[in-house]
Design a protein around this motif. Structure first.
Motif, mmCIF file in Angstrom:
data_model
loop_
_atom_site.group_PDB
_atom_site.id
_atom_site.type_symbol
_atom_site.label_atom_id
_atom_site.label_comp_id
_atom_site.label_asym_id
_atom_site.label_seq_id
_atom_site.Cartn_x
_atom_site.Cartn_y
_atom_site.Cartn_z
ATOM 1 N N ALA A 177 0.830 -1.209 0.000
ATOM 2 C CA ALA A 177 0.000 0.000 0.000
ATOM 3 C C ALA A 177 0.866 1.261 0.000
ATOM 4 O O ALA A 177 0.547 2.252 -0.679
ATOM 5 C CB ALA A 177 -0.926 -0.011 1.217
ATOM 6 N N PHE A 178 1.977 1.225 0.735
ATOM 7 C CA PHE A 178 2.876 2.385 0.773
ATOM 8 C C PHE A 178 3.516 2.628 -0.590
ATOM 9 O O PHE A 178 3.604 3.781 -1.059
ATOM 10 C CB PHE A 178 3.947 2.151 1.834
ATOM 11 C CG PHE A 178 4.959 3.257 1.932
ATOM 12 C CD1 PHE A 178 4.603 4.513 2.398
ATOM 13 C CD2 PHE A 178 6.280 3.042 1.556
ATOM 14 C CE1 PHE A 178 5.539 5.537 2.487
ATOM 15 C CE2 PHE A 178 7.220 4.052 1.640
ATOM 16 C CZ PHE A 178 6.846 5.303 2.106
ATOM 17 N N TYR A 186 3.174 10.814 -6.372
ATOM 18 C CA TYR A 186 4.322 11.529 -6.942
ATOM 19 C C TYR A 186 4.552 11.200 -8.417
ATOM 20 O O TYR A 186 5.642 11.430 -8.929
ATOM 21 C CB TYR A 186 5.597 11.185 -6.152
ATOM 22 C CG TYR A 186 5.610 11.736 -4.748
ATOM 23 C CD1 TYR A 186 5.951 13.064 -4.499
ATOM 24 C CD2 TYR A 186 5.289 10.926 -3.668
ATOM 25 C CE1 TYR A 186 5.968 13.572 -3.209
ATOM 26 C CE2 TYR A 186 5.301 11.424 -2.372
ATOM 27 C CZ TYR A 186 5.641 12.748 -2.149
ATOM 28 O OH TYR A 186 5.654 13.256 -0.872
ATOM 29 N N TRP A 187 3.548 10.686 -9.101
ATOM 30 C CA TRP A 187 3.807 10.257 -10.477
ATOM 31 C C TRP A 187 4.048 11.435 -11.419
ATOM 32 O O TRP A 187 4.687 11.284 -12.462
ATOM 33 C CB TRP A 187 2.645 9.404 -10.982
ATOM 34 C CG TRP A 187 1.381 10.172 -11.264
ATOM 35 C CD1 TRP A 187 0.442 10.550 -10.385
ATOM 36 C CD2 TRP A 187 0.945 10.627 -12.544
ATOM 37 N NE1 TRP A 187 -0.573 11.229 -10.995
ATOM 38 C CE2 TRP A 187 -0.291 11.283 -12.342
ATOM 39 C CE3 TRP A 187 1.458 10.556 -13.846
ATOM 40 C CZ2 TRP A 187 -1.006 11.864 -13.374
ATOM 41 C CZ3 TRP A 187 0.735 11.124 -14.875
ATOM 42 C CH2 TRP A 187 -0.481 11.776 -14.641
ATOM 43 N N ALA A 191 10.990 14.853 -11.399
ATOM 44 C CA ALA A 191 12.294 15.333 -10.946
ATOM 45 C C ALA A 191 12.694 14.729 -9.605
ATOM 46 O O ALA A 191 13.884 14.670 -9.278
ATOM 47 C CB ALA A 191 12.282 16.859 -10.854
ATOM 48 N N LEU A 192 11.732 14.295 -8.820
ATOM 49 C CA LEU A 192 12.035 13.698 -7.519
ATOM 50 C C LEU A 192 12.337 12.210 -7.695
ATOM 51 O O LEU A 192 11.517 11.461 -8.231
ATOM 52 C CB LEU A 192 10.852 13.891 -6.566
ATOM 53 C CG LEU A 192 10.492 15.344 -6.218
ATOM 54 C CD1 LEU A 192 9.267 15.381 -5.321
ATOM 55 C CD2 LEU A 192 11.668 16.038 -5.540
ATOM 56 N N ARG A 193 13.499 11.819 -7.242
ATOM 57 C CA ARG A 193 13.890 10.413 -7.384
ATOM 58 C C ARG A 193 13.564 9.575 -6.151
ATOM 59 O O ARG A 193 13.383 8.362 -6.258
ATOM 60 C CB ARG A 193 15.390 10.327 -7.673
ATOM 61 C CG ARG A 193 15.779 10.840 -9.048
ATOM 62 C CD ARG A 193 17.238 10.541 -9.323
ATOM 63 N NE ARG A 193 17.616 10.922 -10.679
ATOM 64 C CZ ARG A 193 18.834 10.732 -11.186
ATOM 65 N NH1 ARG A 193 19.782 10.167 -10.443
ATOM 66 N NH2 ARG A 193 19.094 11.112 -12.422
ATOM 67 N N TRP A 194 13.526 10.214 -4.997
ATOM 68 C CA TRP A 194 13.359 9.417 -3.787
ATOM 69 C C TRP A 194 12.017 8.682 -3.730
ATOM 70 O O TRP A 194 11.963 7.554 -3.202
ATOM 71 C CB TRP A 194 13.546 10.287 -2.544
ATOM 72 C CG TRP A 194 12.431 11.259 -2.269
ATOM 73 C CD1 TRP A 194 12.364 12.561 -2.636
ATOM 74 C CD2 TRP A 194 11.228 10.977 -1.544
ATOM 75 N NE1 TRP A 194 11.195 13.122 -2.212
ATOM 76 C CE2 TRP A 194 10.477 12.175 -1.525
ATOM 77 C CE3 TRP A 194 10.715 9.848 -0.915
ATOM 78 C CZ2 TRP A 194 9.238 12.267 -0.907
ATOM 79 C CZ3 TRP A 194 9.487 9.933 -0.290
ATOM 80 C CH2 TRP A 194 8.758 11.137 -0.291
ATOM 81 N N PRO A 195 10.893 9.244 -4.252
ATOM 82 C CA PRO A 195 9.660 8.438 -4.220
ATOM 83 C C PRO A 195 9.771 7.155 -5.033
ATOM 84 O O PRO A 195 9.279 6.102 -4.625
ATOM 85 C CB PRO A 195 8.611 9.386 -4.801
ATOM 86 C CG PRO A 195 9.158 10.747 -4.587
ATOM 87 C CD PRO A 195 10.626 10.601 -4.765
ATOM 88 N N THR A 196 10.458 7.245 -6.187
ATOM 89 C CA THR A 196 10.617 6.040 -7.007
ATOM 90 C C THR A 196 11.474 5.000 -6.302
ATOM 91 O O THR A 196 11.143 3.805 -6.273
ATOM 92 C CB THR A 196 11.245 6.414 -8.354
ATOM 93 O OG1 THR A 196 10.427 7.389 -9.009
ATOM 94 C CG2 THR A 196 11.382 5.193 -9.242
#
Length: 291
Positions: A177-178, A186-187, A191-196
């Motif tokens: 779920a997380f 964050y899809w 530019a943000l890599r940490w969510p991926t």
């Protein structure tokens, strides 16, 4: 508007509804007497019914009372009686670490070290890890001269126990779920890599925990040899040929069952049939009929 004269020969309307229905009020003392007679009659009928039915059955004792009764029997020296009470409770689904601990103590007093070892191993299956039970398992293992591998012939069984203790399945669902939440929220922020990275790590860890849970639940069941010199037979009949002799306390793999026999494999790799009264399974409570 014209009015019609009353018809000739008609009776006048009744003076009250009581007279119309033919009702005459009963005097108050007579009503009280009749009510008292009905109450006494009902009471007499109830007394006769209760007397005819006999004494009411006493309420059946609950699991806690039966557990205390079994423990009291063990302390008084009635070991078979106490173990019979524990077997009844376990077969009814009322299992606990304390029940199997007391069972192990009673079996040890009777000189049945294999049964005592089974009770402690079963306690490890139904409840949290108990340090005293682990020490007693090690003591019995040394007394029966068993290797550690003979207590754990199927490694995935231990994995199943760890998965249940740490709730791997629940943690895996939370991680799934997380990971899904991170991907949805964050899809648009490429530019943000940490969510991926975080969602990928959560997904991999969740898959690993789910795989461990599945591997543990699909493990082959095991059983403990609870008696001495148990014969391993080549068929599920009493007069079958003996192919090997099982060691007391040895944990064996269970492949099949037929009536009162189990098809097993011992630590040396020998396969055959043995009576279920001499081998207690670890994946289910004991049967009430097997002593």
């Amino acid at each position: 508007m014209s009015t019609h004269p009353p018809m000739q020969g008609t009776a006048p309307p009744p003076r009250s509804w009581r007279e119309f229905r033919g009702f005459s009020p009963e005097p108050a003392p007579r009503r009280r007497h009749r009510l008292r007679a009905r109450v006494w009659s009902a009471g007499a009928v109830a007394v006769l019914l209760i007397a005819g039915a006999g004494p009411l059955p006493a309420a059946a004792p609950g699991p806690e009372e039966r557990f205390r009764e079994g423990t009291a029997l063990l302390r008084s020296g009635d070991i078979p009686g106490g173990l019979a009470v524990f077997r009844e409770l376990a077969s009814s689904g009322h299992e606990s670490v304390n029940l199997y601990w007391n069972w192990a103590q009673g079996a040890a007093v009777r000189g049945r070290a294999g049964e005592a070892l089974w009770a402690l191993l079963r306690a490890r299956e139904v409840g949290p890890r108990d340090a005293a039970a682990e020490r007693e398992i090690e003591r019995l293992r040394l007394a029966l001269q068993l290797d550690r591998a003979e207590l754990n012939p199927v490694p995935t069984v231990a994995l199943s126990r760890v998965a249940r203790s740490w709730h791997f399945q629940l943690v895996a669902w939370v991680l799934f779920a997380f990971a899904l939440h991170l991907r949805i929220f964050y899809w648009r922020r490429a530019a943000l890599r940490w969510p991926t990275v975080a969602s990928l790590i959560a997904l991999l860890v969740g898959l690993a925990l789910a795989a461990a849970t599945f591997a543990g639940s699909s493990a082959r069941p095991t059983a403990v040899v609870t008696a001495r010199n148990v014969c391993l037979l080549d068929a599920a009949v009493a007069n079958a040929r003996t192919v090997a002799t099982l060691r007391e306390g040895e944990v064996v793999s269970v492949f099949d069952s037929a009536g009162e026999f189990l098809r097993i494999q011992d630590s040396s790799g020998a396969r055959g049939w043995a009576r279920s009264s001499d081998i207690y399974r670890l994946d289910e409570p004991p049967s009430r009929n097997v002593m």
